[in-house]
Design a protein around this motif. Structure first.
Motif, PDB file in Angstrom:
ATOM      1  N   GLN A 190     -10.556  17.910  41.638  1.00 33.00           N
ATOM      2  CA  GLN A 190     -11.370  19.136  41.467  1.00 33.00           C
ATOM      3  C   GLN A 190     -11.202  19.756  40.217  1.00 33.00           C
ATOM      4  N   LYS A 191     -10.374  19.380  39.132  1.00 36.54           N
ATOM      5  CA  LYS A 191     -10.041  20.245  37.939  1.00 36.54           C
ATOM      6  C   LYS A 191     -11.017  19.405  36.913  1.00 36.54           C
ATOM      7  N   LYS A 192     -11.434  18.243  37.101  1.00 35.29           N
ATOM      8  CA  LYS A 192     -12.475  17.723  36.070  1.00 35.29           C
ATOM      9  C   LYS A 192     -11.521  17.277  34.863  1.00 35.29           C
ATOM     10  N   THR A 193     -10.587  16.429  35.002  1.00 36.32           N
ATOM     11  CA  THR A 193      -9.362  16.015  33.969  1.00 36.32           C
ATOM     12  C   THR A 193      -9.841  14.590  33.711  1.00 36.32           C
ATOM     13  N   ASP A 194     -11.177  14.012  33.414  1.00 35.28           N
ATOM     14  CA  ASP A 194     -11.404  12.830  33.298  1.00 35.28           C
ATOM     15  C   ASP A 194     -10.822  12.547  31.781  1.00 35.28           C
ATOM     16  N   GLY A 195      -9.977  11.354  31.863  1.00 36.52           N
ATOM     17  CA  GLY A 195      -9.535  10.976  30.359  1.00 36.52           C
ATOM     18  C   GLY A 195      -8.179  11.664  29.975  1.00 36.52           C
ATOM     19  N   GLN A 196      -7.707  12.540  30.778  1.00 34.78           N
ATOM     20  CA  GLN A 196      -6.657  13.301  30.536  1.00 34.78           C
ATOM     21  C   GLN A 196      -5.267  12.482  31.009  1.00 34.78           C
ATOM     22  N   ILE A 197      -4.301  12.769  30.363  1.00 34.67           N
ATOM     23  CA  ILE A 197      -2.960  11.874  30.619  1.00 34.67           C
ATOM     24  C   ILE A 197      -2.013  12.948  31.406  1.00 34.67           C
ATOM     25  N   LEU A 198      -1.827  12.934  32.847  1.00 34.96           N
ATOM     26  CA  LEU A 198      -1.156  14.062  33.431  1.00 34.96           C
ATOM     27  C   LEU A 198       0.142  13.575  33.880  1.00 34.96           C
ATOM     28  N   GLY A 199       1.242  14.472  33.576  1.00 37.44           N
ATOM     29  CA  GLY A 199       2.506  14.227  34.464  1.00 37.44           C
ATOM     30  C   GLY A 199       2.886  14.879  35.499  1.00 37.44           C
ATOM     31  N   LEU A 200       3.118  14.065  36.479  1.00 38.71           N
ATOM     32  CA  LEU A 200       3.813  14.889  37.702  1.00 38.71           C
ATOM     33  C   LEU A 200       5.198  14.746  38.053  1.00 38.71           C
ATOM     34  N   ILE A 219       0.221   4.736  35.245  1.00 45.22           N
ATOM     35  CA  ILE A 219       0.516   4.106  34.159  1.00 45.22           C
ATOM     36  C   ILE A 219       2.000   4.107  33.793  1.00 45.22           C
ATOM     37  N   TYR A 220       2.937   4.987  34.612  1.00 41.46           N
ATOM     38  CA  TYR A 220       4.442   4.974  34.116  1.00 41.46           C
ATOM     39  C   TYR A 220       4.788   5.667  35.301  1.00 41.46           C
ATOM     40  N   GLU A 221       5.940   5.326  35.721  1.00 42.16           N
ATOM     41  CA  GLU A 221       6.753   6.170  36.669  1.00 42.16           C
ATOM     42  C   GLU A 221       8.408   5.950  36.556  1.00 42.16           C
ATOM     43  N   GLN A 280      10.137  11.932  26.446  1.00 41.43           N
ATOM     44  CA  GLN A 280      10.457  11.280  25.301  1.00 41.43           C
ATOM     45  C   GLN A 280      10.663   9.800  25.337  1.00 41.43           C
ATOM     46  N   PHE A 281      11.179   9.357  26.492  1.00 39.95           N
ATOM     47  CA  PHE A 281      11.273   8.015  27.111  1.00 39.95           C
ATOM     48  C   PHE A 281      10.067   7.282  27.182  1.00 39.95           C
ATOM     49  N   PHE A 282       9.144   8.030  27.934  1.00 39.08           N
ATOM     50  CA  PHE A 282       7.798   7.436  28.183  1.00 39.08           C
ATOM     51  C   PHE A 282       7.166   7.333  26.993  1.00 39.08           C
ATOM     52  N   PHE A 283       7.364   8.273  25.931  1.00 41.33           N
ATOM     53  CA  PHE A 283       6.480   7.930  24.481  1.00 41.33           C
ATOM     54  C   PHE A 283       7.050   6.526  23.958  1.00 41.33           C
ATOM     55  N   PRO A 287       2.717   2.457  24.831  1.00 37.22           N
ATOM     56  CA  PRO A 287       1.823   2.826  23.670  1.00 37.22           C
ATOM     57  C   PRO A 287       1.246   4.450  23.460  1.00 37.22           C
ATOM     58  N   TYR A 288       1.583   5.026  24.631  1.00 37.28           N
ATOM     59  CA  TYR A 288       1.233   6.464  24.694  1.00 37.28           C
ATOM     60  C   TYR A 288       2.056   7.439  24.026  1.00 37.28           C
ATOM     61  N   SER A 289       1.407   8.393  23.297  1.00 36.69           N
ATOM     62  CA  SER A 289       1.775   9.523  22.535  1.00 36.69           C
ATOM     63  C   SER A 289       1.693  11.050  22.757  1.00 36.69           C
ATOM     64  N   ARG A 290       0.977  11.181  24.005  1.00 34.93           N
ATOM     65  CA  ARG A 290       0.652  12.375  24.419  1.00 34.93           C
ATOM     66  C   ARG A 290       0.724  12.619  25.848  1.00 34.93           C
ATOM     67  N   ILE A 291       0.838  13.633  26.598  1.00 33.12           N
ATOM     68  CA  ILE A 291       0.535  14.150  27.705  1.00 33.12           C
ATOM     69  C   ILE A 291      -0.446  15.655  27.844  1.00 33.12           C
ATOM     70  N   ASP A 292      -1.318  15.535  28.602  1.00 32.98           N
ATOM     71  CA  ASP A 292      -2.362  16.595  28.405  1.00 32.98           C
ATOM     72  C   ASP A 292      -1.642  17.788  29.228  1.00 32.98           C
ATOM     73  N   GLN A 293      -1.423  17.579  30.514  1.00 35.90           N
ATOM     74  CA  GLN A 293      -1.130  18.566  31.411  1.00 35.90           C
ATOM     75  C   GLN A 293       0.137  17.977  32.282  1.00 35.90           C
ATOM     76  N   LEU A 294       1.200  18.900  32.548  1.00 37.70           N
ATOM     77  CA  LEU A 294       2.231  18.584  33.542  1.00 37.70           C
ATOM     78  C   LEU A 294       2.054  19.331  34.822  1.00 37.70           C
ATOM     79  N   PHE A 295       2.169  18.802  35.937  1.00 34.80           N
ATOM     80  CA  PHE A 295       2.264  19.369  37.289  1.00 34.80           C
ATOM     81  C   PHE A 295       3.642  19.216  37.843  1.00 34.80           C
ATOM     82  N   LEU A 296       4.178  20.527  38.585  1.00 38.24           N
ATOM     83  CA  LEU A 296       5.422  20.371  39.160  1.00 38.24           C
ATOM     84  C   LEU A 296       5.136  20.594  40.620  1.00 38.24           C
TER      85      LEU A 296
END
Length: 358
Positions: A190-200, A219-221, A280-283, A287-296
């Motif tokens: 619903q939030k139109k986050t196409d292409g974004q990297i999201l952290g939950l 892509i990672y957990e 930081q451990f994820f980075f 190969p990823y170097s960014r997260i666009d949004q975090l959800f708690l």
């Protein structure tokens, strides 16, 4: 991915609840269709568990857990008896395998069993095994990707036993992290986050589960031994309350002067530090170097000041997520109460969504 205990017979999408069992309590959700592609939260409820009833995902006291399920079921007002339940990720072995796409259903089952024996450190007669065909392999159209999942039989049987003792019929057994992702993916569509990297980040009682998603794909957990239990223990040590009293006072905010500065703020600092380290451990390990949004999400997500502290430390847009965003609310659901409690129902909501699987 799920371990199914038989098809749902009768009319399409019969009533089914999502039943989440954690170390802190029982959470139950029933969803219904309210129109084309629309859902309604019909009812939800929770019931705390005594300490030690569930430890590290293992059910240690069947009577205490089944009694709590029965109380939550009665409190919710649902009449549904079918249940989708979850297994802790740490108790399930999952593995993607490549198989020929021309296999018959029987041949596929045999091949999966053969492959599974290479990855599962137990005899196959000691496990419950299931698989899900993901689809054809892009690089080789004659092959397909298959996800297999396996867990010890007694872990499944314990969960079935507590549900049945409470008068319910377990129909689907999913993996809790998969259920959480199903719930979060419904929200982010619903939030139109196409292409974004999201952290939950699901911050529970003892464990924080981190999932990194892009376009609905994991892509990672990672799991970290950190949660709200530490804050409760700090309250117990400083004020001499029992653990149960401390839990209640933590939720209501009925704590002595000085609590915020002496106990809450150090806990928030520690939580933000744990999440920053995990990122930081994820980075450094991908190969990823960014997260666009975090959800708690999780029972600790709504602790006052946590969102702001994490956003400041990580420099990433951070918000608390409600799995019920965009849903209509049933007549017995109190919106104000739901806002405070919703983040703790991510897994239960994801399990309840299994009712609508095609």
């Amino acid at each position: 991915m799920a371990i199914d205990f038989g098809a749902l017979f009768g009319r399409k999408n019969p009533p089914m609840i999502g039943l989440d069992i954690s170390s802190s309590g029982i959470k139950l959700v029933e969803l219904v269709e309210s129109g084309r592609n629309e859902l309604r939260l019909e009812c939800y409820a929770s019931e705390p568990l005594p300490r030690g009833a569930v430890v590290d995902g293992n059910i240690e006291n069947i009577d205490q857990v089944s009694d709590a399920i029965a109380r939550a079921w009665k409190k919710s007002g649902t009449r549904a008896k079918l249940a989708a339940m979850g297994m802790p990720p740490a108790s399930v072995i999952t593995k993607k395998i490549i198989l020929p796409s021309h296999l018959s259903e029987e041949g596929l089952e045999l091949q999966v069993e053969t492959e599974a024996s290479q990855y599962i450190p137990f005899a196959l007669d000691e496990v419950r095994l299931d698989f899900d065909v993901i689809g054809p392999l892009e690089s080789s159209p004659d092959d397909m990707e298959v996800m297999l999942a396996a867990t010890r039989k007694e872990k499944v049987e314990d969960r079935v036993a507590v549900a049945e003792a409470a008068g319910l019929k377990p129909t689907v057994m999913d993996i809790e992290s998969y259920a959480a992702r199903a719930a979060i993916n419904r929200v982010v569509r619903q939030k139109k986050t196409d292409g974004q990297i999201l952290g939950l980040f699901q911050i529970g009682t003892n464990v924080t589960h981190m999932s990194i998603l892009q376009d609905g794909q994991l892509i990672y957990e990672r799991e970290q031994p950190f949660g709200g239990h530490q804050l409760t223990q700090d309250i117990v040590r400083n004020y001499g309350f029992s653990y149960e009293e401390a839990e209640i006072k933590k939720r209501t905010g009925d704590l002595p002067e000085g609590y915020q500065a002496e106990i809450l703020e150090p806990f928030l600092e520690n939580a933000a530090l744990e999440i920053t380290r995990a990122i930081q451990f994820f980075f450094t390990s991908t190969p990823y170097s960014r997260i666009d949004q975090l959800f708690l999400a999780g029972g600790c997500a709504n602790i006052p000041g946590l969102v702001e502290m994490i956003a400041n430390r990580t420099r990433i847009s951070t918000s608390v997520v409600s799995p019920f965003a965009g849903m209509q609310l049933g007549p017995n659901v109190r919106e104000k109460q739901l806002r405070a409690e919703a983040p703790a129902y991510l897994v239960a909501c994801g399990l309840a969504l299994r009712r609508f699987d095609q």
